[in-house]
Design a protein around this motif. Structure first.
Motif, mmCIF file in Angstrom:
data_model
loop_
_atom_site.group_PDB
_atom_site.id
_atom_site.type_symbol
_atom_site.label_atom_id
_atom_site.label_comp_id
_atom_site.label_asym_id
_atom_site.label_seq_id
_atom_site.Cartn_x
_atom_site.Cartn_y
_atom_site.Cartn_z
ATOM 1 N N PRO A 231 43.898 44.105 46.445
ATOM 2 C CA PRO A 231 44.953 45.413 46.032
ATOM 3 C C PRO A 231 44.501 46.647 45.622
ATOM 4 O O PRO A 231 45.127 47.660 45.938
ATOM 5 N N SER A 232 43.299 46.633 45.047
ATOM 6 C CA SER A 232 42.744 47.870 44.342
ATOM 7 C C SER A 232 42.360 49.021 45.363
ATOM 8 O O SER A 232 42.194 50.179 45.129
ATOM 9 N N ILE A 233 42.311 48.471 46.627
ATOM 10 C CA ILE A 233 41.792 49.445 47.815
ATOM 11 C C ILE A 233 42.841 50.248 48.038
ATOM 12 O O ILE A 233 42.679 51.419 48.671
ATOM 13 N N LEU A 234 44.145 50.025 47.805
ATOM 14 C CA LEU A 234 45.220 51.068 48.029
ATOM 15 C C LEU A 234 45.036 52.351 47.233
ATOM 16 O O LEU A 234 45.707 53.453 47.663
ATOM 17 N N ASP A 255 45.941 42.813 41.405
ATOM 18 C CA ASP A 255 44.660 42.938 41.563
ATOM 19 C C ASP A 255 44.089 41.826 40.516
ATOM 20 O O ASP A 255 43.442 40.828 40.921
ATOM 21 N N LYS A 256 44.348 41.974 39.528
ATOM 22 C CA LYS A 256 44.253 41.021 38.123
ATOM 23 C C LYS A 256 44.581 39.495 38.619
ATOM 24 O O LYS A 256 44.218 38.451 38.279
ATOM 25 N N ILE A 257 45.628 39.639 39.168
ATOM 26 C CA ILE A 257 46.501 37.994 39.562
ATOM 27 C C ILE A 257 45.636 37.326 40.816
ATOM 28 O O ILE A 257 45.487 36.420 40.631
ATOM 29 N N TRP A 277 40.224 41.235 52.822
ATOM 30 C CA TRP A 277 40.226 42.560 53.818
ATOM 31 C C TRP A 277 41.007 43.497 53.038
ATOM 32 O O TRP A 277 41.532 43.521 51.958
ATOM 33 N N VAL A 278 40.739 44.954 53.712
ATOM 34 C CA VAL A 278 39.739 45.607 54.769
ATOM 35 C C VAL A 278 38.964 46.080 53.878
ATOM 36 O O VAL A 278 39.572 47.305 53.319
ATOM 37 N N ASP A 284 33.435 47.993 46.773
ATOM 38 C CA ASP A 284 34.348 46.872 47.160
ATOM 39 C C ASP A 284 33.552 45.482 47.779
ATOM 40 O O ASP A 284 33.980 44.571 47.583
ATOM 41 N N PHE A 285 32.301 45.778 48.656
ATOM 42 C CA PHE A 285 31.786 44.851 49.093
ATOM 43 C C PHE A 285 31.065 43.883 48.001
ATOM 44 O O PHE A 285 31.293 42.719 47.940
ATOM 45 N N LYS A 286 30.675 44.552 47.081
ATOM 46 C CA LYS A 286 29.855 43.743 45.758
ATOM 47 C C LYS A 286 30.730 43.315 44.992
ATOM 48 O O LYS A 286 30.671 42.087 44.657
ATOM 49 N N LYS A 287 32.122 43.900 44.633
ATOM 50 C CA LYS A 287 33.024 43.024 43.755
ATOM 51 C C LYS A 287 33.495 41.935 44.620
ATOM 52 O O LYS A 287 33.624 40.886 43.875
#
Length: 316
Positions: A231-234, A255-257, A277-278, A284-287
């Motif tokens: 969700p954080s990518i939004l 994101d937390k859920i 995704w995506v 974000d890859f690392k996260k």
């Protein structure tokens, strides 16, 4: 007093049993067999490096060493299964028409420049290959590459034809299919239960509910792949000044859920792969991999490949 002791002892037994089965699910569930495992997944073939869902994109990703191609399917008027994300071709080709209203030979070519949906203000400029391909072409060219198929419309004939193609090319152990719609996923499973399925949105919500109530370890799961967004990518896809506080809070909460390492580890212990995704940047890859996901889906397969060459790989 005795009633309270009974309730407390029952609740304590439930909590302990749930915790034990959460850590050791094989005590109750047989681990699902896995014919492949994927860390590197190319979204629409790598929509940031080649025009999405084209043979050029798929060839580039496979040559890089991607472990899975993700693509989308529709059906034309003459019942050909084609690879395209949109049912209406206005965005991708400039022609305001439904795929279902055209024969395969009537399909217009893609624009030479397409917006990358999951990267703010980024466009992909394509080369000579602007053709919407047949799913059959993808199967012919990449017989040994796992393919993730999103069935984009609730159409019984489309589902049957995709199943027939999977069987024709003997890909039942190299294919996963589904959609956010539970109805579509159920039809996929009924049509060919040998092809692994994705969690629908309805089943993802059920999964989260089971996880937070402690019931998940007791619950049988027919799916073999959990494929969810981060969700954080939004927050990266829009101008920060245009995102309200309420929306920011909702994204943070989602994101937390959803992004729970303990959930992902439990699913993996049951033989269920977890894909996020995506994702299109190294942070974000690392996260995602730090959270223990099986694989990441990206529009930039070259960038993900370079990241994975540096990121330590832990065997499951």
């Amino acid at each position: 007093m005795s009633a309270a002791i009974y309730i407390l002892s029952t609740l304590g037994g439930y909590v302990l049993t749930s915790a034990l089965l959460f850590k050791c699910p094989s005590l109750l569930h047989s681990r699902k067999k896995q014919s492949f495992k994927c860390r590197h997944i190319s979204h629409r073939g790598g929509a940031g490096e080649n025009l999405e869902n084209t043979m050029a994109a798929f060839r580039h990703a496979v040559q890089l060493g991607t472990e899975m191609l993700e693509l989308d399917c529709h059906m034309t008027k003459d019942e050909q299964v084609v690879v395209s994300h949109d049912d209406n071709l206005k965005r991708a080709t400039g022609v305001n028409v439904q795929i279902a209203d055209l024969t395969f030979t009537e399909l217009p070519p893609y624009h030479c420049r397409l917006h990358v949906s999951f990267k703010k203000d980024c466009f992909c400029v394509g080369g000579e290959d602007r053709k919407i391909p047949l799913l059959k072409e993808v199967f012919e060219d990449f017989p040994n590459t796992p393919i993730n198929i999103d069935i984009k419309v609730n159409n019984n004939i489309l589902i049957q034809k995709v199943s027939d193609l999977v069987k024709e090319f003997n890909r039942q152990d190299l294919t996963v299919w589904g959609n956010a719609s539970e109805d579509i996923v159920k039809k996929c499973y009924r049509t060919n239960p040998r092809i692994p399925i994705l969690f629908s949105l309805q089943r993802v919500l059920l999964l989260i509910g089971l996880f937070y109530t402690g019931l998940l370890p007791f619950f049988p799961l027919r799916e073999q792949f959990l494929e969810i967004p981060m969700p954080s990518i939004l927050l990266k896809l829009k101008d920060p000044s245009k995102i309200s506080r309420t929306r920011r809070f909702m994204i943070w909460l989602a994101d937390k859920i959803l992004m729970r390492k303990s959930l992902f580890e439990h699913l993996k212990a049951r033989g269920i792969q977890v894909y996020i995704w995506v994702l299109n940047d190294e942070q974000d890859f690392k996260k995602a991999f730090d959270l223990g996901v099986t694989g990441v889906m990206t529009d930039y397969p070259t960038q993900l490949k370079q990241f994975l060459e540096r990121y330590p790989h832990r065997e499951e």
